[in-house]
Write a protein that holds these residues in place. Sequence first.
Motif, PDB file in Angstrom:
ATOM      1  N   VAL A  70      10.886  -1.853  -7.799  1.00  0.00           N
ATOM      2  CA  VAL A  70       9.516  -2.015  -8.293  1.00  0.00           C
ATOM      3  C   VAL A  70       8.724  -2.980  -7.417  1.00  0.00           C
ATOM      4  O   VAL A  70       7.525  -2.802  -7.209  1.00  0.00           O
ATOM      5  CB  VAL A  70       9.551  -2.492  -9.762  1.00  0.00           C
ATOM      6  CG1 VAL A  70       8.184  -2.949 -10.202  1.00  0.00           C
ATOM      7  CG2 VAL A  70      10.050  -1.380 -10.661  1.00  0.00           C
ATOM      8  N   ALA A  71       9.421  -3.983  -6.910  1.00  0.00           N
ATOM      9  CA  ALA A  71       8.744  -4.995  -6.097  1.00  0.00           C
ATOM     10  C   ALA A  71       8.080  -4.387  -4.869  1.00  0.00           C
ATOM     11  O   ALA A  71       7.014  -4.824  -4.443  1.00  0.00           O
ATOM     12  CB  ALA A  71       9.746  -6.070  -5.673  1.00  0.00           C
ATOM     13  N   GLN A  72       8.711  -3.365  -4.297  1.00  0.00           N
ATOM     14  CA  GLN A  72       8.121  -2.758  -3.098  1.00  0.00           C
ATOM     15  C   GLN A  72       7.456  -1.417  -3.420  1.00  0.00           C
ATOM     16  O   GLN A  72       7.371  -0.547  -2.559  1.00  0.00           O
ATOM     17  CB  GLN A  72       9.192  -2.580  -2.020  1.00  0.00           C
ATOM     18  CG  GLN A  72      10.470  -1.933  -2.519  1.00  0.00           C
ATOM     19  CD  GLN A  72      11.520  -1.846  -1.409  1.00  0.00           C
ATOM     20  OE1 GLN A  72      12.689  -2.035  -1.637  1.00  0.00           O
ATOM     21  NE2 GLN A  72      11.089  -1.541  -0.194  1.00  0.00           N
ATOM     22  N   TRP A  73       7.007  -1.273  -4.654  1.00  0.00           N
ATOM     23  CA  TRP A  73       6.533   0.024  -5.101  1.00  0.00           C
ATOM     24  C   TRP A  73       5.060   0.268  -4.788  1.00  0.00           C
ATOM     25  O   TRP A  73       4.707   1.033  -3.904  1.00  0.00           O
ATOM     26  CB  TRP A  73       6.786   0.184  -6.603  1.00  0.00           C
ATOM     27  CG  TRP A  73       6.806   1.614  -7.043  1.00  0.00           C
ATOM     28  CD1 TRP A  73       5.910   2.210  -7.864  1.00  0.00           C
ATOM     29  CD2 TRP A  73       7.742   2.618  -6.666  1.00  0.00           C
ATOM     30  NE1 TRP A  73       6.244   3.529  -8.035  1.00  0.00           N
ATOM     31  CE2 TRP A  73       7.352   3.805  -7.303  1.00  0.00           C
ATOM     32  CE3 TRP A  73       8.874   2.630  -5.842  1.00  0.00           C
ATOM     33  CZ2 TRP A  73       8.049   5.005  -7.159  1.00  0.00           C
ATOM     34  CZ3 TRP A  73       9.570   3.824  -5.683  1.00  0.00           C
ATOM     35  CH2 TRP A  73       9.161   4.986  -6.344  1.00  0.00           C
ATOM     36  N   ASN A  74       4.198  -0.434  -5.503  1.00  0.00           N
ATOM     37  CA  ASN A  74       2.782  -0.056  -5.502  1.00  0.00           C
ATOM     38  C   ASN A  74       2.006  -0.453  -4.248  1.00  0.00           C
ATOM     39  O   ASN A  74       0.803  -0.657  -4.302  1.00  0.00           O
ATOM     40  CB  ASN A  74       2.097  -0.648  -6.725  1.00  0.00           C
ATOM     41  CG  ASN A  74       2.354   0.213  -7.948  1.00  0.00           C
ATOM     42  OD1 ASN A  74       2.398   1.423  -7.847  1.00  0.00           O
ATOM     43  ND2 ASN A  74       2.509  -0.417  -9.079  1.00  0.00           N
ATOM     44  N   LEU A  75       2.695  -0.555  -3.156  1.00  0.00           N
ATOM     45  CA  LEU A  75       1.991  -0.889  -1.929  1.00  0.00           C
ATOM     46  C   LEU A  75       1.229   0.323  -1.413  1.00  0.00           C
ATOM     47  O   LEU A  75       1.469   1.443  -1.840  1.00  0.00           O
ATOM     48  CB  LEU A  75       2.997  -1.359  -0.880  1.00  0.00           C
ATOM     49  CG  LEU A  75       3.856  -2.535  -1.354  1.00  0.00           C
ATOM     50  CD1 LEU A  75       4.945  -2.844  -0.342  1.00  0.00           C
ATOM     51  CD2 LEU A  75       2.985  -3.750  -1.584  1.00  0.00           C
ATOM     52  N   GLY A  76       0.315   0.121  -0.490  1.00  0.00           N
ATOM     53  CA  GLY A  76      -0.363   1.239   0.146  1.00  0.00           C
ATOM     54  C   GLY A  76      -1.736   1.535  -0.410  1.00  0.00           C
ATOM     55  O   GLY A  76      -2.479   2.319   0.161  1.00  0.00           O
ATOM     56  N   LEU A  77      -2.058   0.939  -1.534  1.00  0.00           N
ATOM     57  CA  LEU A  77      -3.399   1.166  -2.074  1.00  0.00           C
ATOM     58  C   LEU A  77      -4.019  -0.191  -2.440  1.00  0.00           C
ATOM     59  O   LEU A  77      -4.842  -0.293  -3.339  1.00  0.00           O
ATOM     60  CB  LEU A  77      -3.323   2.059  -3.319  1.00  0.00           C
ATOM     61  CG  LEU A  77      -4.548   2.920  -3.628  1.00  0.00           C
ATOM     62  CD1 LEU A  77      -4.837   3.875  -2.489  1.00  0.00           C
ATOM     63  CD2 LEU A  77      -4.349   3.701  -4.906  1.00  0.00           C
ATOM     64  N   GLU A  78      -3.581  -1.227  -1.701  1.00  0.00           N
ATOM     65  CA  GLU A  78      -4.089  -2.570  -1.982  1.00  0.00           C
ATOM     66  C   GLU A  78      -5.307  -2.867  -1.112  1.00  0.00           C
ATOM     67  O   GLU A  78      -5.562  -2.205  -0.111  1.00  0.00           O
ATOM     68  CB  GLU A  78      -2.982  -3.603  -1.689  1.00  0.00           C
ATOM     69  CG  GLU A  78      -1.667  -3.317  -2.392  1.00  0.00           C
ATOM     70  CD  GLU A  78      -1.799  -3.301  -3.914  1.00  0.00           C
ATOM     71  OE1 GLU A  78      -2.772  -3.858  -4.448  1.00  0.00           O
ATOM     72  OE2 GLU A  78      -0.925  -2.696  -4.571  1.00  0.00           O
ATOM     73  N   ASN A  79      -6.075  -3.876  -1.545  1.00  0.00           N
ATOM     74  CA  ASN A  79      -7.227  -4.347  -0.767  1.00  0.00           C
ATOM     75  C   ASN A  79      -8.231  -3.247  -0.471  1.00  0.00           C
ATOM     76  O   ASN A  79      -8.805  -3.192   0.611  1.00  0.00           O
ATOM     77  CB  ASN A  79      -6.759  -4.976   0.558  1.00  0.00           C
ATOM     78  CG  ASN A  79      -5.746  -6.076   0.317  1.00  0.00           C
ATOM     79  OD1 ASN A  79      -5.870  -6.853  -0.641  1.00  0.00           O
ATOM     80  ND2 ASN A  79      -4.726  -6.131   1.150  1.00  0.00           N
ATOM     81  N   ILE A  80      -8.401  -2.370  -1.420  1.00  0.00           N
ATOM     82  CA  ILE A  80      -9.370  -1.299  -1.272  1.00  0.00           C
ATOM     83  C   ILE A  80     -10.630  -1.665  -2.042  1.00  0.00           C
ATOM     84  O   ILE A  80     -10.548  -2.238  -3.134  1.00  0.00           O
ATOM     85  CB  ILE A  80      -8.806   0.023  -1.838  1.00  0.00           C
ATOM     86  CG1 ILE A  80      -7.446   0.326  -1.223  1.00  0.00           C
ATOM     87  CG2 ILE A  80      -9.773   1.160  -1.594  1.00  0.00           C
ATOM     88  CD1 ILE A  80      -7.465   0.575   0.247  1.00  0.00           C
TER      89      ILE A  80
END
Lengths: 211, 211
Positions: A70-80
């Motif tokens: 989970v810790a490395q999950w929701n990356l990739g859509l940050e700082n949008i």
Amino acid sequence: MTTTDNTKQSNRDKKQQQLLDAAEKLFSQTGYDGASMSMIAKEASVPKANVLYYFKNKDSLYEAVLDRIVAQWNLGLENITPDDDPAVVLYNYIKSKIKLAIEQPMQSRLFASEIIRGAPYLQGYLRNSARPWIREKSALFQAWIDAGKMNAIDPQHLLFAIWSTTQYYADFEAEVLLVQNKLEYENSDVEKITQSIAQLILTGVGLAIPE
Amino acid sequence: MTTTDNTKQSNRDKKQQQLLDAAEKLFSQTGYDGASMSMIAKEASVPKANVLYYFKNKDSLYEAVLDRIVAQWNLGLENITPDDDPAVVLYNYIKSKIKLAIEQPMQSRLFASEIIRGAPYLQGYLRNSARPWIREKSALFQAWIDAGKMNAIDPQHLLFAIWSTTQYYADFEAEVLLVQNKLEYENSDVEKITQSIAQLILTGVGLAIPE
DNA sequence: GTCTATAATCAGATAGAC
DNA sequence: GTCTATCTGATTATAGAC
């Protein structure tokens, strides 16, 4: 200071990592009940009953594996921000999700198994982390829609559609490969799948595929 | 004639059905290893060790459950010809898949668990039934594309996208509901989800949603 | 044909030796 | 701090009574 020194600490950490890696592999292959502690111990080259020295019990090992995923999950859509181009953002997100699905399918499969069972261990994560994250991103999508940057669609279902179509290539890998009579994904598959999914999702909300 | 009569036969069938129903429920909830024969017996109101009188062993019970699911699986896209309207066909297919996902999620979840584990029991089905079925439907989609009835897309990935987006609402029900802070799907959800998915898929291949 | 009692195995967990 | 030997309970499967 008195009970541990650096080498011992790092030795313990190292074995814990080995066990987490082995547990991730086996839990994702056969599920929580299907993977036994002795199989995990064998896979990690650690004496069988010793696993319980590093992790209190089977539950806590399973939880630790999930936490790491989970810790490395929701990356990739940050700082949008609403000022970004939705076509570029969505395309890159889809591309990275498919890359992850094909290169690290075990994590997706373990996550899927957990949700299918009713998410007994991930209730807290879904409630306290996933839910606000989704609401934040939904608001962002809605801002794009309100600004006329993309066609109207329920933002949550758009997110679900992106997750489902991309994770499918990890979770249902056995089916996809068998149907295509392949033993494993080829390098060209990432690109081919990305194009197909991106075409559906982006065209589906009135956007053009970048470049 | 000599060993069985109709009432006994139907009694046996009835108990087998009860056991299949119970097994489907429990296997889908906790997976193959998580569901024990005694739990299944209890759920089916059949004496514990008696399960093995109706099914040779745990494996054959599991296989029987899978067989029953697969038998009613690929419906909804039969008897389609290149002369049909792709928008109508795809819309109805998506609609029926979402209805099934929400009303009978257990079947989808059990199927998903099996594939995630590498499809040990469904290899034969995937090879001998699913593969030719997919090739047949892919050829149909390609005929539509060649006739200019819809935009070009890899037909197999289109099928995967339809399956993934629709089955997601069954397999990941726990996540969808938790995120939306609901206890169960509402009647209006089927319609709402259908519209969102249909918009993505149909618009994605250049089709308009019927009516 | 149906069910009870029980065998054989393997699971997770613990106590205590080194 | 690390590991061996062992316990307790649950699992699938079987043998045989009714």
